[in-house]
Scaffold this motif. Sequence first.
Motif, PDB file in Angstrom:
ATOM      1  N   UNK A  39       9.697 -81.210 -39.903  1.00  0.00           N
ATOM      2  CA  UNK A  39      10.192 -80.191 -39.176  1.00  0.00           C
ATOM      3  C   UNK A  39       8.977 -79.676 -38.327  1.00  0.00           C
ATOM      4  N   UNK A  40       9.237 -78.848 -37.242  1.00  0.00           N
ATOM      5  CA  UNK A  40       8.338 -78.095 -36.171  1.00  0.00           C
ATOM      6  C   UNK A  40       8.390 -76.644 -36.518  1.00  0.00           C
ATOM      7  N   UNK A  41       9.161 -76.217 -37.303  1.00  0.00           N
ATOM      8  CA  UNK A  41       9.077 -74.612 -37.776  1.00  0.00           C
ATOM      9  C   UNK A  41       8.872 -74.463 -39.046  1.00  0.00           C
ATOM     10  N   UNK A  42       8.331 -73.337 -39.451  1.00  0.00           N
ATOM     11  CA  UNK A  42       8.056 -72.822 -40.567  1.00  0.00           C
ATOM     12  C   UNK A  42       9.119 -73.013 -41.482  1.00  0.00           C
ATOM     13  N   UNK A  43       9.062 -73.336 -42.789  1.00  0.00           N
ATOM     14  CA  UNK A  43       9.933 -73.166 -43.974  1.00  0.00           C
ATOM     15  C   UNK A  43      10.208 -71.860 -44.298  1.00  0.00           C
ATOM     16  N   UNK A  44       9.326 -70.774 -44.198  1.00  0.00           N
ATOM     17  CA  UNK A  44       9.668 -69.518 -44.658  1.00  0.00           C
ATOM     18  C   UNK A  44      10.416 -68.881 -43.656  1.00  0.00           C
ATOM     19  N   UNK A  45      10.454 -69.217 -42.105  1.00  0.00           N
ATOM     20  CA  UNK A  45      11.319 -68.630 -41.374  1.00  0.00           C
ATOM     21  C   UNK A  45      12.719 -69.255 -41.517  1.00  0.00           C
ATOM     22  N   UNK A  46      12.750 -70.613 -41.775  1.00  0.00           N
ATOM     23  CA  UNK A  46      14.330 -71.148 -42.055  1.00  0.00           C
ATOM     24  C   UNK A  46      14.857 -70.618 -43.195  1.00  0.00           C
ATOM     25  N   UNK A  47      14.216 -70.372 -44.249  1.00  0.00           N
ATOM     26  CA  UNK A  47      14.494 -70.040 -45.432  1.00  0.00           C
ATOM     27  C   UNK A  47      15.073 -68.602 -45.262  1.00  0.00           C
ATOM     28  N   UNK A  48      14.386 -67.704 -44.313  1.00  0.00           N
ATOM     29  CA  UNK A  48      14.867 -66.261 -44.225  1.00  0.00           C
ATOM     30  C   UNK A  48      15.967 -66.251 -43.324  1.00  0.00           C
ATOM     31  N   UNK A  49      15.951 -67.172 -42.171  1.00  0.00           N
ATOM     32  CA  UNK A  49      17.649 -67.051 -41.378  1.00  0.00           C
ATOM     33  C   UNK A  49      18.518 -67.686 -42.186  1.00  0.00           C
ATOM     34  N   UNK A  50      18.189 -68.581 -43.068  1.00  0.00           N
ATOM     35  CA  UNK A  50      19.346 -69.344 -43.848  1.00  0.00           C
ATOM     36  C   UNK A  50      19.991 -68.664 -44.780  1.00  0.00           C
ATOM     37  N   UNK A  51      19.110 -67.793 -45.448  1.00  0.00           N
ATOM     38  CA  UNK A  51      19.607 -66.886 -46.640  1.00  0.00           C
ATOM     39  C   UNK A  51      20.525 -65.669 -46.005  1.00  0.00           C
ATOM     40  N   UNK A  52      20.298 -65.524 -44.922  1.00  0.00           N
ATOM     41  CA  UNK A  52      21.516 -64.266 -44.308  1.00  0.00           C
ATOM     42  C   UNK A  52      22.771 -65.245 -44.229  1.00  0.00           C
ATOM     43  N   UNK A  53      22.898 -66.240 -43.778  1.00  0.00           N
ATOM     44  CA  UNK A  53      23.939 -67.201 -43.667  1.00  0.00           C
ATOM     45  C   UNK A  53      24.797 -67.368 -45.037  1.00  0.00           C
ATOM     46  N   UNK A  54      23.787 -67.664 -46.228  1.00  0.00           N
ATOM     47  CA  UNK A  54      24.512 -68.056 -47.226  1.00  0.00           C
ATOM     48  C   UNK A  54      24.741 -66.758 -48.077  1.00  0.00           C
ATOM     49  N   UNK A  55      24.057 -65.747 -47.734  1.00  0.00           N
ATOM     50  CA  UNK A  55      24.338 -64.539 -48.514  1.00  0.00           C
ATOM     51  C   UNK A  55      25.827 -63.874 -47.987  1.00  0.00           C
TER      52      UNK A  55
END
Length: 425
Positions: free
Chosen positions: A290-306
């Motif tokens: 991946x060329x994007x940071x894991x923290x950024x992905x997790x932050x965005x993804x958590x909104x969808x999952x929540x």
Amino acid sequence: MGFTQFVHRHRRKLALAFGIAAVGYYAYSYARSRILDWHSQFSASLANKENLRRRFEQNQRDATITTTALLSSLADSIMADLPVEQITQELQSKRSGDRGSGEILVTDTVSLSSTSSEPRLATSQPAATKSRSKKALWNDLKVFAITRTFTLLYATALTILLTRIQINILGRKAYMISVLAACQDAESPADLGIDQELETEVNRRFLSSTWWLLNPGKAELLRVIKQSTESIFAEVAPKTEISYLELEQLIYSLRTSIDQSLDSFLAILLPTTDDLYDVVLANNPPPAQPVVSESSVRSELSLFLDESRDIIESPAARAALSASLTSGIQLLLSNIQIGYYFNMYDQESTTSVNDRDPTFTSEASSDSKPVRLANILAGIDRQAREISKYGSNSENPYFYATNNTPELAALCASVYSNYVITHEM
């Protein structure tokens, strides 16, 4: 009297008349301008609503395609986990010595065997099964056939629910991006400050979370349904004759037991903690570095999952799931009733109940002749095969019934029309 004198004498009246005319003219011009603005706004509103409708309907079609692809794999897995065919073969191997013994008729096992055009044998089933009594094998057959059918029904409804929620959340976001782009004359998401690579990875991760339902979720669902089946049907031997109303009561008692045992379906559908999500990630790694940071992905993804978790536990989602399950179970009962309590086809027939006269009534009859459970198990197994048909040319009446309830449509519309943006675009 000259014109000048006329004007001088009537100057006040003429001034008033010109004033009224001027006011009228400006009022007309303003009204005309407002009418044109309203018409323009109305036309734009209609165009926006039509665009929204088209996008929404396309999202539902996309969800249907995605769901059938997932269910094709899931159904095969469930069929293999509960090898009715293997037990049937074991029973058939014992029939020579049991003829005339007064036990369950050999035709019962033949009936079950005849529904198995494509046997799927589970290699994990212990070989010790062969040494067990015919009674023990019949009990396993009862539990496996009923558990398999109900696991397929629940898995179908749950997969539809989860996929619809996911696709509509992502579709809503895509629509909002398109609206923002149109308002700002942007040619691409990048012009809006959106990191496309980040969005792509977040979307991929979000959709890949269905792995949880297809694997740990399915295993837990199967365990609960098997346990409930063993409890509800414990006192009903395969050779017991039961009426349709008795069968209906058993089926609805089984559903109640399953629903009470699970309480919440959230743990079946999605990982509920970060540690559990790590299991999903380990089984669905990025296709490339991946060329994007894991923290950024997790932050965005958590909104969808929540948001997905909140929706799943909402009254609207519970109502949609309940309606879908009810449609599937009612179709199952109707097909069993037509097949065994109205004698619409014999036990050897492999013709689908769904191909028969649709005008035939399926209302319960309190005076229907009781039918041996062993025979009904053949019909239940036949219905499991109907539920598991997800080939490219297959028409699945169970999927259609489960996927087309008003409650599910209302839930999807609610998710898609929720324009509250909880994260920065």
